[in-house]
Every structure is written in C-alpha cells, then in structure tokens.
Design an enzyme around this catalytic site. Structure first.
Site, PDB file in Angstrom:
ATOM      1  CE1 TYR A 284      -3.568   2.475   0.200  1.00 55.34           C
ATOM      2  CE2 TYR A 284      -3.033   2.881   2.491  1.00 55.34           C
ATOM      3  CZ  TYR A 284      -3.757   3.194   1.358  1.00 55.34           C
ATOM      4  OH  TYR A 284      -4.650   4.231   1.388  1.00 55.34           O
TER       5      TYR A 284
ATOM      6  CE1 TYR B 152      -3.196   0.672   5.682  1.00 55.44           C
ATOM      7  CE2 TYR B 152      -0.803   0.710   5.785  1.00 55.44           C
ATOM      8  CZ  TYR B 152      -1.978   0.107   5.382  1.00 55.44           C
ATOM      9  OH  TYR B 152      -1.920  -1.075   4.690  1.00 55.44           O
TER      10      TYR B 152
END
Lengths: 289, 289, 289, 289
Positions: free
Chosen positions: A150, A160
């Site tokens: 990602y 995140y």
C-alpha cells in the site's frame, strides 16, 4: 474473458478469507486463466472464512498454515510439491495485521510486542515464505512471487499506523530477496501497491469511507477494485512479464502520481465555503494519528 | 505462444525502423495477439528502414508522419480512424534522437538548437501525439498509451547526455497528460523504462558494450531484451491492466533496484587487482561526459 | 539571527522581483550571513520590480540579463567576475514562466511555441547558466548552485500545467550537470522543492488559495514560507553541505511524504457532510485541468 | 571553522563508540557549534569504546542505555532533562547491528531471531526513542531528530543483508513519527543516507574496500566522510532547516543519483580487457549474497 495466460501453472495463494479478499479474486481469476493452486490461511481464519467454497469453485485444496511459522510453511510447501508432483510457478502473499490498529493504540503509544507481531505477520512472513521455498527449491525457473502492499509505505496516512512501517519492510524484503531469487533461480519477486479496498481487513480502518472518497476523486481512473487487482496479478504471474523484478508496482488508478486533482480540490473547497457544517476543529481534530 | 490478449484492438505504432527496433518487436507481438495497427515513422526513416517488410508480415499499412508536426499527426490519426472505421485502442511511442549525442557535443557544450530538437523529437512529440488524439477523440475508453523511457531519467549515466533530460521530460508528460486522459476519457498513459538495448539507435552510444556488460551483471535477471519488452507492452495494452496509469514501469531485470551485485562487484574488483592492464587513468579518463 | 555562514562568499542571484519573491528573501539572508552578490533579472522585470531597493539594502549591484540568452549570460558572468575580482561561490536560479498558464490554455490544448518557451525560460535557462559559468570557469571549488523547483515535478497538480514538465526537466538538468560539475570542479548542483508560496508568480495560478489551505493542513509543519526557504538556501550555499549534490530537496513542512493527514481529512469530510453547500459538481467541475 | 549554529541547544547523541564513529564526529562538531549534549551507548559499548575521552573533550556526561529498552530510555531522557534543567533540542540516532551479518548468514538463510533483533536494534529503537521522548514531552518546539541510514534502503547491495530491510524500516519510522511530531509538537524528524564509511561497524562488512572504491568513482564528489556528515547534521539541527521533515536526505557525493560514471566505467572496462587476471567466475562468484 479468459486468455489461458496461466495454463499449466501451479501456485500457492495466501490470505483469502471471503469474497471481499483480494486473494479470493486472484484465485478466481487464476483459475479462469488455467492455473491450479493451493489455498492457505491460518487455522483461525479458516474457521471464520469461507475458503472451502472457493476451493470447491476452483478445484483447489486448502492447507492451513500460519505464515509466521517456518515449520507450518515447510509442511505447506512440501505438501504443495507432492500435490502437484513438482515445483510451483507462483505465490501470492496477501497478509497483514496490526494489533495496535485493532486496539486503537495511536502511533505514539505503540505496544512493542504488538509492533513486532505486526512486522512478523505482515512483512517477515513474506521472507519466511521465500526462504522456505528457496531451501526446498520449490519454484520453477521464471516463476513469479507477489505480495500486496500500500502507498503508506512511501507516504504517511493518518491512522494507518504501524502497518505503514510493515509495508515499507515488506517492499524492502521483496527487493532484497528478489535479488537472490533473480540471480540464482531466475524468479521474480514484486509487490503491488493497491488502492484502498473495502476488504474485511480494510473495513477495520476507521474513517476509511472518507479516505476512499478522497482517493477516488484524486485518482484519474478512480480507485482500483479487487477484481482489477486480480487481473493485474494474472499478468504478473504470466510469462509476459519475465524481466520485471524487485519492483513496487502501483495499481491505483493513478493516485500515487497525483498531487491534487480538480475533483478532490472541488470537494475540499466546498468545505472551506460551508457555513453550517460542524466545526471540524472541535469535532474531528483529536489526535488519533 | 499467443493468448489473443489484443483481439480486435486497433493501434498506432511509432518508431519501428528495422528488426532491431523495440517497436518492431512490439508490432510482431501485437499482431500475434490479435491486434491490428498502423505503422508510422518519418519519411527519412521509411526510406532507410525496412518497414514495408514488417507491414506485410503483420497485415498493416504504413503512414509516414513526422511526430513533431501537429499537421502530420492529425493526418495520421484521421487516416487511422478512417482505416479502422472508428477509434483506436493503443499507441506506442518509441522515438528518441539527440543531435548533441550524434555530433559528440559533451553535456557541458550543448548546442541549444540541438537540445530543443532533442526535447521536441524525444519528448514533446509524445505530448503532440496525445493532444492530437485527444482533440480528435481518437482513443476508445480503457485504451492504453505507452512510451519507451530509460533509467537515465532518474540516474545520470555518462554519455547519455541530453537524452537523459528528454526522458525525464517524457515521463513527466506521461504523468501530466495521464491525469487528463484518465479523468476525462478513462484512458491510461504510462512509460516503460527498458534495459539498454542494442537497437540501431542504441548502438550509436559510444561505450555501450561495457555498459551493457555492467547492467547485465548488475541485473539479477540480466538485461531485458526487445522481445521481452514487447511481451510486457502487450500486457499493458491489454484489458488486464486497466487501472495502471501515470506510472514509469521498470522493465530491466531488476537493475533499477540494485546498488551493487555480487557479479558486477567481482568483475570490478578484478580490475583493481589487475597488474598488466592499461592504466585506465591515462587511457580512458578524458572527459567525454 | 546571523552566523556568518557565507562570510566572504560571492554569488549571483537570479529572479528577485519584489519582496514577495523567494530570491529576494535569499538575497536578504545571504547578505545577513556575509555574502556579496550580483542581482539579476530580465530588463522588463527590472522595470516593473523593485530590485534597486534590494540592491541598496544589500550593497549589491544589478545587472540585467535574459537567462535564455547565452550572450546576456556571458556578459553577466564576466561582469560578475570583474566586479568581484575573481570567481564566485554560489548561484540561485529562481526563474519560471508559462505563457500557457497565463493565457489559460489547458494542458490538452497547449500552444507548442509557448511550451518551448516555458521549457526554455524555466528549465533550459538553468543549463545555460551552468554552461556559461562552466566555460568561463566562473565558480570556485566547493561552490554551490541551487534552483527552485516544485513537487509538481513528481506529482500532477491540476492547473499547474506545463510548468510541471518544466520542473521535471529542471531537476533532470540539475542531476545531469551536477555530475559534470562534481567530477570536474567539485561544485554541487541541487534543486529545492519548495511549498507553494504566495509570490507574484504564484498568485497567477488560479485557485491557489484552496490549494494552499490543503497543503497547509496536509503538511505536519505547515507550508514553508519564503523566509524559511531563504534560511535553507543559506545552509546549502555554506561549507557545511559540501557533499550534497544532484539532489532534489523537499522544503515543504513534510507535504511530499504525506498521503493523508488528520487535518486535511477532517476538512474534506466536512464537505461530504455539508448539506447546504453549492453542489460542487455543477460549480467547479468544468475541465480546467 | 565554527558558526555558533547550535548555541544554547541541548541534545542526546546515540551511538558514538570511538573516533571512527559518525556519532563521535557529530558530537565534536555540535560542541564546536555551541551545543551541550548527553552521550549514550549500551553498557557493553561503553566498556569497549572510548566515550569518556569524548565526554571530557566536549564537556558532556555519559549515560548508559540500551536503546531497545523503554525503561533505559525513560531513565536516560529523564536524567537528560534534569541535567539540562529542561527540554532538549536535538537527538542523533546512529545505531545498527545485524547478528546475521556478523555470523555470515546469507540473506536466504536468515536466523529469524537475529532478524527480529536486527530490526529491533537498528530501527524499532528509533521508534522507542521517539515514543519515550514524546511521552515525557522532552523536546522543544522546532527541535530536530536525525537517524543515520544508507542507500541500501532503496537499492539492494549484496552482503548488506538484513540491514537493508532495517534501514527501510528506519526511514519509514522517521516518516510515520515525523508526521505526529510535526503536527503536535512542531518538531522535525529526518534520516540522512550517508556514503559507506569506514567506521568500526562498517569495517565488519566483508568486501567493503572494493565497494568503497566503486562508490568513490561513481560519486561525482567522491564518498562523503564522517566529518562532512557531521557538518551536515549540524545544519539539520540548526534553526535554518525548520521546515525540512519526514525526508531521507542523501549525503553521498551524488552516488544516489548516478547510474554510471565515466570513472567507474573506465575501471570496470579495464577488467573486461584484463587477460592475466584471476578468473572472477571461479574466484569470487560463490554465493555469499
């Protein structure tokens, strides 16, 4: 539409849980393209997931394995080679988990046992898969190994959390081991950096709706879906991409190359002009990294 | 081995000269995969090249066009649309030329008329192709446009000279126009950064043999060939890579992710230990950028 | 606060117009730090700007020069060497202009004469400065040359248009010429990629307010100001950064390493929840690249 | 030459061992520039190193701490704040160790306990330092935190082994925590990617002589020395670089932006022409990753 791109190819697919999983879609597409494969996930995931359904649909067998356990991986790879009567051609690694994210520990209050687990499960497991397969000489020449990553590996996205660090580590492992595999075995190792996707795992990230709206408007082609990701994986497992290795390949509708799009800016500006909106400073600006 | 990946797709291929050209290989592979296309190059190149042979082999027609001329490009694209009775699906841009390189002007003694020509031929021509095709609405939704680049866009290689700057500009144009094409037309635009290749153009670069030996030993999978590049282009023209856009994709056996390989270091070290070798300081160290 | 970091150093500063210019701030700070320099800009800019005021304040002289003219640059550099009685130590290049932006030509309707001018003024002029200074051997060993760039060189920002391509070219020229200057003269060449700044030039970009609000909230330290940029330039002209070369250095409060911040997301989400806001699709979504 | 750039600033310097250490040079230079600091290293390193000498020379105190121990770090930071009667302004993290490298385990035969230790010591320790300092609110606004990295984080160098992955993780941590520190405390966090350096740690890497000859010839300005690195660190701790954060800054004479230099190519070509050299295939090509 199928092309027989993976005719006769054998593989192992890690990380399918249910039909939201990218690994699930990859399995379906690989099957369409003529591949055979083993499906694997942890025993716990197998209990909660619907992997048997996928196995049936694709004529696959399921072998449980904890990808952080060298022993489990050895058993898995040996069984795979027995099952196929020889070496395999491709591996998909789609594994990631952070207890810090799950427990809501912000990045400045990490639990270090959890962090080491995040790294082990989400990144070092990829090294273990590669090392076990290397030792057992389990992959054919011109085979292809993929892991899912990602953009947080390059650019910080709030919330995140330690998964960003795990993805950076994962991409580094792909390069480092890609060098050995390329030189000694003519096998390629790459990562795909995929758009945010509403998988079961992805849904756990708080505030993913706003983020996905933003990335949708930032990406000239919109967010890439799991189905599209599966298509892309097929090309990277095929014989048409033999000299692509040690790369992190963005599959994200262009997001990674955008600074600001007209569409996202328009939506953002609307907020600047909003008079009756809740004051974002009070409502949403608490630290939650 | 063919997969019908480009069945029914129409395209335009710029830059094939002879069977050493990457564009030539792409044409052959695209034909194998079911595509139809127009071949094009400058009138001069058509005289010296062997494009008719390729046209015959692939059932294509040849339309001369100077890719720096908007007028030529308009004629070309219109004729292509007439020929195919509709829009096209893919374009390959494989064009580059530097008079400064040809004339041996080092990078610190550039002729600026030549530099502007290098930029116009090797990079701005890509914008012109895209702009003309945009205005004529010549490309179908989910079409794909590719240009060939080189790692010199990121990292300086002595003697590559102003072509490095042209490639950096080319890659930027792919991003900038990729944004518009993605947002408005759902069409992707990418560049492939290919290993050094012994094309007719590449052969012009002095000292390419040593460099190719070095990159061969540095790249875990060795240098990528033109044939392999053609395979890769096919995947990027296909429907399996719809959400890949605004990217520069390295197709180089891993070179771009290498700092130093065992093999290249061993060869280098040999020189350090060489007693009877010509002294490299005298022989080879004159400035030639 | 001054440190005498540039004591005794001589330089040339391109691109100051008025006290909003980054080059203006750099001149003030370089003066504080003990440097002497020549100020230069085009004859037209000199008429409209307030460079004499800056010259007086910093004890500098002004020499008009069009940075796209080799002849002007030769005269400038020669006069500078005469003025200082020897070589110089640093150069700042802060020059950029796009007629396509000024005329409102979107990126898919570029005028190519304008594009070539954009490239010449905003990027090739940097090569010309470097080449003229090289030929005249005008820079001392361990000198330092800087040009100002913007993140649009890596990531597309709508409306930044062909300036993005010019900045990509500029950064490539810094690398390519940095190699020669480093190897032959022990001189470093770098670019600084600065936050969006409300200079006279920057103000020309439509919609810059919204963008600057966004980058302010995205950047953990907020947008970098011109004054802060001047501080940073001083360190890069000083003797403390001798081995930094061929780099593009982000000076942007962290923006370049951000994917999404809490603050920007909160503002964005507010728009998603806004009920009385003008519909952004109608109002703002016309193509203006 | 000193400039008082760090006048009145307080800091903590991790990782000085002896006068070959980069951290040692940073301490000397920071002292010259007016800073006060605590020196720290593990108890074992303190026994073998010569840190007392450095402490005396710079008027510092030494506090032992294992940077992988949160408890040690808490004690260290508290003592530092007591010692200085307030917050600190800068931290240098120069810590790295791989048992896999020491034991000669190739990258495809990693011991995973060692790998987790490599990651903990070389990268996670940086997070721990930052987290402890964050919790204790130990750093002043506009403070600066630096860690030392290496280009292996981006590009694979044979034999650098799992340290490459550790450096990739380290750089990611700098970005992730840089976001929090920037947003909440106005403190910057960066890494410096330094040329290979003949420190005590560096000397452990087999074949470093050949590599350093190569990087010396590849880098237009030659390899950066420890002293030069110390100069660069000083600028990044100073108030002149306030808006530089979340960056990995190459300090390497240009190496990171080079694909191939004239000088390195000449040396390499010499080997190609060498007739009496030992055959590198036999002598040096055994796998040693």
């Amino acid at each position: 539409m199928a092309y027989n791109l993976l005719n006769g190819k054998k593989g192992i697919i890690f990380g399918a849980l249910n039909n939201l999983s990218i690994a699930w879609k990859v399995a379906e597409r690989a099957h369409d393209e003529g591949a055979e494969f083993i499906l694997t996930n942890t025993p716990v995931a197998l209990r909660f997931g619907e992997l048997d359904e996928l196995a049936q649909k694709t004529g696959s067998i399921v072998i449980p394995a904890d990808a952080t356990s060298e022993k489990d991986l050895e058993t898995l790879v040996k069984k795979a080679m027995e099952h196929f009567g020889g070496k395999i051609d491709f591996i998909l690694h789609s594994i990631g988990m952070s207890m810090n994210v799950r427990k809501g520990n912000p990045y400045n209050e990490l639990n270090y046992n959890y962090l080491m687990k995040t790294l082990d499960i989400s990144a070092v497991s990829f090294h273990k898969v590669l090392q076990v397969a290397y030792k057992l000489d389990a992959i054919n020449e011109w085979g292809s190994v993929l892991a899912l990553s990602y953009v947080a590996a390059q650019r910080t996205l709030y919330r995140y959390n330690d998964m960003a660090d795990a993805k950076a580590l994962l991409e580094s492992i792909a390069r480092s081991f890609g060098y050995i595999y390329g030189r000694e075995r003519k096998i390629r190792v790459n990562t795909i950096s995929q758009s945010p996707t509403r998988t079961t795992a992805g849904s756990g990230v708080k505030g993913i709706d706003g983020l996905m709206d933003f990335t949708e408007r930032m990406s000239p082609l919109g967010n890439a879906t799991s189905d599209e990701c599966a298509d892309y994986c097929v090309t990277l497992f095929s014989d048409l991409t033999k000299k692509v290795t040690m790369q992190n390949l963005f599959h994200d509708g262009g997001f990674s190359s955008m600074g600001m799009s007209n569409r996202a800016m328009a939506m953002y500006n609307r907020s600047l002009e909003c008079k009756d909106c809740p004051d974002q400073d009070e409502d949403m600006m608490k630290i939650e990294d």
